[in-house]
Design a protein around this motif. Sequence first.
Motif, mmCIF file in Angstrom:
data_model
loop_
_atom_site.group_PDB
_atom_site.id
_atom_site.type_symbol
_atom_site.label_atom_id
_atom_site.label_comp_id
_atom_site.label_asym_id
_atom_site.label_seq_id
_atom_site.Cartn_x
_atom_site.Cartn_y
_atom_site.Cartn_z
ATOM 1 N N ALA A 104 10.681 -2.737 -0.543
ATOM 2 C CA ALA A 104 10.796 -2.523 -1.983
ATOM 3 C C ALA A 104 11.221 -1.091 -2.292
ATOM 4 C CB ALA A 104 9.455 -2.844 -2.662
ATOM 5 N N LYS A 105 10.702 -0.127 -1.520
ATOM 6 C CA LYS A 105 11.074 1.265 -1.727
ATOM 7 C C LYS A 105 12.550 1.497 -1.408
ATOM 8 C CE LYS A 105 6.521 3.344 -1.141
ATOM 9 N NZ LYS A 105 6.492 3.830 -2.540
ATOM 10 N N ALA A 106 13.094 0.690 -0.467
ATOM 11 C CA ALA A 106 14.506 0.804 -0.102
ATOM 12 C C ALA A 106 15.400 -0.062 -0.984
ATOM 13 C CB ALA A 106 14.692 0.405 1.355
ATOM 14 N N HIS A 107 14.776 -0.803 -1.916
ATOM 15 C CA HIS A 107 15.514 -1.711 -2.804
ATOM 16 C C HIS A 107 16.292 -2.753 -1.989
ATOM 17 C CE1 HIS A 107 14.443 1.084 -6.003
ATOM 18 N NE2 HIS A 107 14.991 2.058 -5.305
ATOM 19 N N MET A 108 15.606 -3.305 -0.975
ATOM 20 C CA MET A 108 16.195 -4.318 -0.110
ATOM 21 C C MET A 108 15.219 -5.467 0.068
ATOM 22 S SD MET A 108 17.660 -1.935 3.015
ATOM 23 C CE MET A 108 18.700 -0.498 2.719
ATOM 24 N N SER A 109 15.744 -6.614 0.481
ATOM 25 C CA SER A 109 14.861 -7.693 0.903
ATOM 26 C C SER A 109 14.230 -7.301 2.230
ATOM 27 C CB SER A 109 15.646 -8.994 1.067
ATOM 28 O OG SER A 109 16.535 -8.900 2.170
ATOM 29 N N SER A 110 13.128 -7.942 2.604
ATOM 30 C CA SER A 110 12.435 -7.591 3.849
ATOM 31 C C SER A 110 13.336 -7.777 5.061
ATOM 32 C CB SER A 110 11.166 -8.442 4.000
ATOM 33 O OG SER A 110 10.232 -8.126 2.995
ATOM 34 N N SER A 111 14.094 -8.874 5.098
ATOM 35 C CA SER A 111 14.956 -9.140 6.254
ATOM 36 C C SER A 111 16.094 -8.127 6.347
ATOM 37 C CB SER A 111 15.520 -10.564 6.184
ATOM 38 O OG SER A 111 16.265 -10.750 4.989
ATOM 39 N N ILE B 247 0.379 0.132 5.644
ATOM 40 C CA ILE B 247 1.709 -0.022 5.035
ATOM 41 C C ILE B 247 2.286 -1.364 5.439
ATOM 42 C CG2 ILE B 247 4.047 0.917 4.876
ATOM 43 C CD1 ILE B 247 2.901 3.655 5.612
ATOM 44 N N SER B 248 2.800 -2.106 4.483
ATOM 45 C CA SER B 248 3.409 -3.406 4.768
ATOM 46 C C SER B 248 4.928 -3.303 4.746
ATOM 47 C CB SER B 248 2.956 -4.453 3.751
ATOM 48 O OG SER B 248 3.529 -4.185 2.476
ATOM 49 N N ILE B 249 5.569 -4.224 5.452
ATOM 50 C CA ILE B 249 7.032 -4.267 5.460
ATOM 51 C C ILE B 249 7.563 -4.509 4.058
ATOM 52 C CG2 ILE B 249 9.055 -5.520 6.288
ATOM 53 C CD1 ILE B 249 7.799 -3.741 8.366
ATOM 54 N N ASN B 250 6.904 -5.384 3.306
ATOM 55 C CA ASN B 250 7.358 -5.679 1.943
ATOM 56 C C ASN B 250 7.337 -4.428 1.073
ATOM 57 O OD1 ASN B 250 7.764 -8.363 2.554
ATOM 58 N ND2 ASN B 250 5.734 -9.015 1.833
ATOM 59 N N GLU B 251 6.315 -3.586 1.273
ATOM 60 C CA GLU B 251 6.217 -2.347 0.499
ATOM 61 C C GLU B 251 7.363 -1.405 0.845
ATOM 62 O OE1 GLU B 251 2.969 1.263 -0.342
ATOM 63 O OE2 GLU B 251 2.603 -0.218 1.232
ATOM 64 N N LEU B 252 7.656 -1.272 2.140
ATOM 65 C CA LEU B 252 8.750 -0.408 2.567
ATOM 66 C C LEU B 252 10.093 -0.940 2.074
ATOM 67 C CD1 LEU B 252 7.637 0.299 6.247
ATOM 68 C CD2 LEU B 252 7.453 1.844 4.290
ATOM 69 N N THR C 59 25.523 9.834 1.247
ATOM 70 C CA THR C 59 25.997 8.924 0.207
ATOM 71 C C THR C 59 24.821 8.237 -0.474
ATOM 72 O OG1 THR C 59 28.023 8.530 1.469
ATOM 73 C CG2 THR C 59 27.516 6.982 -0.298
ATOM 74 N N VAL C 60 24.475 8.688 -1.658
ATOM 75 C CA VAL C 60 23.361 8.107 -2.398
ATOM 76 C C VAL C 60 23.622 6.624 -2.644
ATOM 77 C CG1 VAL C 60 22.045 8.173 -4.541
ATOM 78 C CG2 VAL C 60 22.828 10.312 -3.479
ATOM 79 N N GLY C 61 22.633 5.809 -2.313
ATOM 80 C CA GLY C 61 22.778 4.366 -2.502
ATOM 81 C C GLY C 61 23.226 3.633 -1.264
ATOM 82 N N SER C 62 23.699 4.371 -0.238
ATOM 83 C CA SER C 62 24.098 3.722 1.003
ATOM 84 C C SER C 62 22.846 3.280 1.761
ATOM 85 C CB SER C 62 24.915 4.670 1.876
ATOM 86 O OG SER C 62 24.081 5.685 2.425
ATOM 87 N N PRO C 63 22.951 2.264 2.624
ATOM 88 C CA PRO C 63 21.778 1.845 3.407
ATOM 89 C C PRO C 63 21.164 2.995 4.203
ATOM 90 C CG PRO C 63 23.510 0.199 3.572
ATOM 91 C CD PRO C 63 24.104 1.374 2.852
ATOM 92 N N SER C 64 22.011 3.853 4.790
ATOM 93 C CA SER C 64 21.501 4.975 5.578
ATOM 94 C C SER C 64 20.677 5.916 4.713
ATOM 95 C CB SER C 64 22.661 5.732 6.230
ATOM 96 O OG SER C 64 23.377 4.915 7.119
ATOM 97 N N HIS C 65 21.170 6.185 3.513
ATOM 98 C CA HIS C 65 20.445 7.081 2.617
ATOM 99 C C HIS C 65 19.132 6.450 2.173
ATOM 100 C CE1 HIS C 65 19.512 9.053 -1.291
ATOM 101 N NE2 HIS C 65 19.932 10.123 -0.659
ATOM 102 N N GLN C 66 19.146 5.156 1.887
ATOM 103 C CA GLN C 66 17.920 4.480 1.453
ATOM 104 C C GLN C 66 16.877 4.456 2.563
ATOM 105 O OE1 GLN C 66 20.290 1.045 0.179
ATOM 106 N NE2 GLN C 66 19.210 1.101 -1.771
ATOM 107 N N ILE C 67 17.323 4.173 3.792
ATOM 108 C CA ILE C 67 16.397 4.171 4.923
ATOM 109 C C ILE C 67 15.855 5.570 5.157
ATOM 110 C CG2 ILE C 67 16.174 3.795 7.405
ATOM 111 C CD1 ILE C 67 16.354 1.222 5.784
#
Length: 298
Positions: free
Chosen positions: A215-222, A208-213, A185-193
């Motif tokens: 951002a690639k997942a289009h999520m906040s760090s937490s 590699i920083s958590i913030n960079e990862l 499912t494109v856009g689902s958390p599983s697909h983004q991860i």
Amino acid sequence: MNQPNVYNLLQSLVEDIAQNDGDYNTAIPILSIYRRSAVTDPMPCIFGLGLGVTIQGGKRVTLGNEVFNYSSGQALINSIDLPVVSYVTQATITEPYLGLRLDLDANLIVQIAAEMNTSGICKGGPLRAMSVIALDDGILDALTRLIRLLNEPSKIPLITPLIQREIIIRLLDGEHGPMLQHLATVGSPSHQISQVITWMKLNYINSISINELAAKAHMSSSTFRQHFRTITGLSPLQYLKNLRLQDARHWMLYEDMDASSAAIRVGYESVTQFNREYARMFGEPPLRDIKRTRALIN
């Protein structure tokens, strides 16, 4: 309930191929077969997208703090690459461990899920990317036909894709389908991860920083940390460390690279830190671990 004749036929076919202990790569690239006549030591490794089937005996895989046991007629399915510790728990000379591994294709799963219209009904949050399933007669029969295909080499390129599609369809339609549906499912958390993990595998030697990862997942760090741990059982930094240590071990084991060179190659700035984390993961310092592992292989 599994039909005894289907299961017995599958076991007989695997026994004919794996008559001695070892790993057997077959003429079907996505299919491997394994035999062990004794229990094995825990071995850190990375399991890719696929299905690991126990035909006889028992096996255990640990992912973070979770333990997955699967015995005869069961399989371990995982939807993304995961660093695990794997070992055979039930095996004797008279009843050796017999297993097989079937690699799955993410793009094919996405395509078939769309054809089945399953991705649109995927709801809820991210699911763990690994689970133990019981094999039904349909999957057992498909695996049996796949192995029997080894006796018809000329037909392998033509029929293997058909059986592979059938197995994916049956997996998507089963109780474990939601896990693969989340992946598709494109856009689902599983697909983004999953997309982020693919990127990490290509870039893990860099800082590699958590913030960079995130951002690639289009999520906040937490949110990224939470979803990543839910899906993989590990924190992003733990996953990254596993990738580095596994690759360093490969370079030392198969390319005769010394520990210091391997540490630097996979992104470690401190060889001392590398040695400490390596021993924590593999149970021994690099030199002793490589020596012991080579003895087991040979």
